[in-house]
Design an enzyme around this catalytic site. Structure first.
Site, short mmCIF file in Angstrom:
data_model
loop_
_atom_site.label_atom_id
_atom_site.label_comp_id
_atom_site.label_asym_id
_atom_site.label_seq_id
_atom_site.Cartn_x
_atom_site.Cartn_y
_atom_site.Cartn_z
N GLU A 470 0.85 -1.18 0.00
CA GLU A 470 0.00 0.00 0.00
C GLU A 470 0.90 1.24 0.00
OE1 GLU A 470 -3.50 -0.50 2.18
OE2 GLU A 470 -4.29 1.45 1.64
N GLU A 738 -2.37 0.65 13.13
CA GLU A 738 -3.47 1.07 12.28
C GLU A 738 -4.82 0.95 12.99
OE1 GLU A 738 -3.88 -1.40 8.79
OE2 GLU A 738 -5.11 0.10 7.77
C1 RAM Z 1 -6.63 2.03 4.22
C2 RAM Z 1 -5.43 2.87 4.36
C3 RAM Z 1 -5.65 4.25 4.93
C4 RAM Z 1 -7.06 4.69 4.93
C5 RAM Z 1 -7.87 4.07 3.85
C6 RAM Z 1 -9.32 4.49 3.85
O1 RAM Z 1 -6.39 1.01 3.31
O2 RAM Z 1 -4.48 2.17 5.10
O3 RAM Z 1 -5.09 4.39 6.20
O4 RAM Z 1 -7.08 6.08 4.81
O5 RAM Z 1 -7.80 2.70 3.84
#
Ligand code: RAM
Length: 876
Positions: A470, A738
């Site tokens: 990502e 996260e």
């Molecule tokens: C995830 C990403 C990010 C977020 C989006 C919506 O895949 O890691 O942090 O902003 O989604």
């Protein structure tokens, strides 16, 4: 006490080469311990000769206290020209002092200045397979002595250049990531010392980088099929003549030891294929091939205008590696003690042809194995095949990067020792500006994790994460974190560059995507709280650094964005029910609390419009400002109409719903208290826990503190069960996770498809620690810490907190401790700034020398502080 003028900067660089802004911004600092020191006037002189007359610009004496980012307004400069400057400063006693000499040098301003051609190899990979890294070189003769030499260079992909066997500069991963279809940034290096009269050699090796390598989960070749190089060496001789050596069809190319150089997948090196001293003049390249030349790139060539990416630190494993016995080769797991971003340097000795596999992970599983499931399709695996012989070999890949704490080495000949491996930390090299410490070690670890989360996610672009497939410039994450980032480091030009990335990704309707540089994964509209980064980030830069340039530069595009928001709204409701476009990510990763998209959408529409009204005011566009304020009123009315009951209930009742309503000041004043009560009620009902996702979390503690519930803010901060900030800390985290529940006792790891252990978004609590706990904040009326708001909010059982912040004026300090019912507070206000101190006091407000008492506000006494240091001591 004298004033010295220090920190002379041009576009935030010290004596830079390769500046291409027409009006580069000049800054300096006043240094003195004198109380009340301030600048009353300045005079900038710019000369074409060191020590010469001010033939380029003499600003004359300007009655102004501005010391930062004064635009150059002299004679237009030409490519390659050097401008020497100094500033004379008058202080409050009308004494004047001059700065030392400083300079900047202009880059290549016009496309026509480039005679170089894009070159590369005929070998190329495919959408899933990579090709070896091409080496490109040329030998050339200089028939006269060299007085100066500049290398202007860039790549589609990433490059590392060499001259006569020596590496050019210390940047890595250059030229970084932009939307190459719009902009390609070039770097300028002073290479005078690398050249000599006579025979010379120059060359570069290319990695696929973001241009041709893997970007997110879609595979490779997003922008182009193979990496390319553009380089122009301009040598000035002692007689004033110049020689230009530029990339063209006379260069030669070969493949070498780097079999793969991919940012996500890793780097593969076979040292047996080493090319030797391939950029020396004498090198025999007769077996090399002619290069291919390519047409001009679509993107505009612009100078590097943000902090370059560099190696900023090296860290060592905290213990001897653990050996896991496997067949046919053992694994050795190194623990660096810190989740970091970069690569490793490995020392090894062994038979030729031995291949070592190196994998990287953020965590170990419950059996002590490297956990890589959460990397998704990013292999982040390096391979090194030994050259062999008696010498120790050193493997250090520089055309890739990984996110990791643990390193698994397989196939190492013998048993590696702790000091055979080093972690090499890589990110944009901005100056660090913030320090924070308090009496709770868990909160200090949280602050540490916030800093490392930011470091790893600022490799040229502010990214969501640095490890899985990502690593994207998610707009939502950036706007959530920008205020915190601006405490941690001087990130002005870093985010100015990102603002350009955002503008480059704006579509003709005015929308801003969820990701910049745009990879078109999700589409043209990032939705509420994501796309709004386009207004929130530059406004934050203005508040923290006080410079209007970024607002001016992007004003028209931001205005178009506000227009776009209205064009997709119905009766001022954005993301209304039934809207067919993208309604947004909601309050991403919230915990059992769904906030409706139209509520988030309309709240952010109001917020962005308010900021736009303020921006128009700052830029003196009063008609626009009036219009934006009027629009703001309408959106606010629609918000109340649709989502707020007369009794102060905000629809859905989630914490985030209340937070947005309160933080964006959308409610009628008489409902604020009720809304705060409802917010606190929800927090208590959940066992003093938050339920907020990316959207609400950054505002949570600010709103509680600002609305009289600092006690609850601290209760949330001190909470150790998930969801909370300290939960991950108690689980040994060294960066921000996260998800609130990245790993839990009952469920183990969260869903591997989205579970990063290095995601800065929830680290946005960092701003509250500086602002409220330590009490260092900006005043929007005098931005850039010209006037500092110092208002510590004591609580949470803390017995001390201290922070410092290196503002554009110099170091601000706030350090308090509570002792036997007394509050002791040390404050430093840098020269040319003032502060208002809000001293919490029960008893008689103390007299403090130099501090002027302004009055009383609830349980605080206010003081006006000119530059200087102060000590307050009072009863709590
Ligand atoms: C995830 C990403 C990010 C977020 C989006 C919506 O895949 O890691 O942090 O902003 O989604």
């Amino acid at each position: 006490m004298q004033t010295t003028i220090t920190n002379l900067r041009c576009e935030q660089f010290e004596n830079p080469v390769g500046i291409d802004r027409e009006q580069p911004r000049l800054s300096w600092r006043l240094e003195t311990g004198r109380r009340g020191a301030r600048q009353t006037a300045y005079r900038i002189t710019v000369s074409s000769q060191l020590g010469g007359p001010a033939d380029l610009w003499d600003s004359g004496r300007v009655e102004s206290d501005h010391t930062s980012e004064i635009p150059y307004q002299g004679t237009a400069l030409t490519s390659g020209q050097r401008a020497h400057w100094r500033v004379e400063v008058w202080d409050e006693t009308d004494a004047s002092n001059s700065s030392p000499d400083a300079w900047w040098e202009v880059g290549l301003l016009n496309e026509g200045d480039w005679t170089a051609q894009w070159i590369g190899s005929s070998v190329l990979g495919g959408p899933r397979t990579s090709a070896p890294a091409p080496y490109l070189r040329k030998a050339f003769a200089l028939d006269k002595p060299v007085t100066q030499a500049r290398l202007y260079v860039t790549a589609l992909g990433i490059y590392e250049a060499e001259i006569n066997g020596q590496r050019v500069g210390d940047q890595v991963l250059a030229p970084g990531w932009t939307d190459y279809r719009k902009q390609v940034r070039y770097q300028t290096y002073d290479v005078t010392d690398l050249l000599q009269a006579g025979e010379n050699g120059i060359g570069a090796v290319l990695g696929d980088g973001w241009y041709a390598g893997s970007v997110e989960w879609r595979g490779r070749q997003l922008y182009g099929d193979r990496p390319k190089l553009l380089a122009q060496l301009v040598v000035t001789h002692d007689d004033g003549s110049t020689t230009v050596v530029a990339t063209d069809d006379s260069w030669r190319t070969s493949l070498g030891p780097i079999l793969q150089a991919d940012l996500l997948q890793g780097q593969h090196v076979d040292a047996r294929l080493d090319l030797g001293a391939w950029t020396t003049a004498a090198y025999d390249d007769s077996k090399w091939q002619p290069v291919q030349t390519f047409p001009k790139a679509e993107g505009k060539l612009v100078a590097q205008n943000s902090p370059p990416v560099r190696v900023t630190e090296e860290i060592h494993p905290i213990a001897e590696p653990k050996t896991i016995h496997r067949w046919p080769a053992n694994d050795h797991i190194f623990d660096l003690g810190q989740n970091m971003v970069g690569w490793v340097r490995l020392r090894v000795k062994g038979p030729a042809g031995t291949t070592i596999r190196i994998r990287f992970g953020e965590v170990l599983d419950d059996k002590g194995n490297l956990y890589t499931e959460n990397l998704r399709s990013a292999q982040q695996t390096d391979f090194y095949t030994l050259r062999g012989g008696d010498e120790v070999e050193v493997f250090e890949p520089r055309l890739t990067f990984h996110g990791f704490r643990y390193v698994e080495v397989r196939g190492y000949p013998g048993d590696p020792k702790q000091d055979d491996l080093v972690g090499v930390v890589v990110h944009s090299d901005y100056p660090a500006t913030g320090t924070f410490e308090c009496s709770n070690p868990l909160i200090n670890q949280l602050q540490h994790n916030i800093w490392w989360g930011w470091r790893g996610n600022s490799v040229d672009v502010p990214t969501d994460c640095p490890q899985r497939d990502e690593r994207l410039g998610w707009t939502g994450d950036a706007q959530v974190f920008v205020r915190t980032a601006a405490y941690l480091a001087q990130v002005e030009t870093f985010f100015e560059k990102y603002q350009q990335d955002l503008e480059d990704s704006q579509n003709e309707k005015g929308s801003i995507p969820p990701i910049a540089p745009d990879t078109s994964v999700v589409g043209g509209d990032g939705g509420p709280a994501w796309a709004d980064a386009f207004v929130i980030c530059p406004w934050t830069l203005y508040l923290c650094y006080g410079d209007k340039a970024v607002l001016e530069r992007h004003y028209d595009s931001m205005k178009a964005f506000i227009g776009y928001l209205q064009s997709i709204s119905r009766d001022y409701i954005r993301s209304y029910q039934g809207y067919e476009g993208f309604a947004g990510f909601g309050d991403w990763l919230s915990i059992n609390a769904e906030t409706p998209s139209d509520l988030i959408g309309t709240a952010f529409s109001a917020y962005s419009t308010e900021l736009m009204a303020r921006i128009a005011e700052v830029l003196g566009k009063s008609e626009d400002a009036t219009e934006f304020w009027a629009l703001h009123e309408k959106i606010k009315a629609a918000f109340n109409d649709r989502f707020v009951t007369p009794g102060g209930v905000v629809a859905s009742g989630t914490q985030t719903a209340y937070l947005l309503a309160l933080h964006f000041d959308l409610l009628p004043p008489e409902l604020r208290e009720k809304a705060t009560e409802a917010l606190v009620h929800d927090i208590k009902k959940r066992g003093t826990k938050l339920s907020t996702g990316f959207v609400g979390s950054p505002y949570l503690n600010h709103v509680l503190t600002a609305n009289g519930r600092n006690d609850v803010a601290f209760d949330l901060l001190n909470q150790q069960d998930w969801p909370s900030w300290l939960y991950a800390v108690t689980k040994g985290a060294t960066t921000i996770w996260e998800r609130w529940d990245g790993w839990t006792h009952d469920k183990g790891f969260q869903d591997a498809s989205m579970n990063s252990f290095n995601h800065y978004a929830y680290g946005a609590i960092g701003a509250w620690l500086y602002q409220s706990v330590a009490g260092i904040d900006v005043d929007p009326a005098q931005p850039g810490y010209k006037h500092i708001v110092m208002k510590p909010d004591v609580g949470g059982g803390l017995t001390y907190a201290k922070a410092s912040y290196d503002s554009v004026h110099g170091r601000i300090e706030s350090s308090w401790r509570t002792e036997d019912g007394r509050f002791e507070w040390d404050v430093t206000v840098p020269p040319n700034a003032t502060a208002t101190a809000y001293l919490p006091t029960k008893g008689v407000a103390p007299e403090v020398e130099g501090a002027e008492r302004l009055g009383q506000e609830a349980d605080r006494t206010l003081y006006r502080l000119p530059a200087g240091t102060y000590h307050f001591s009072t009863e709590m």
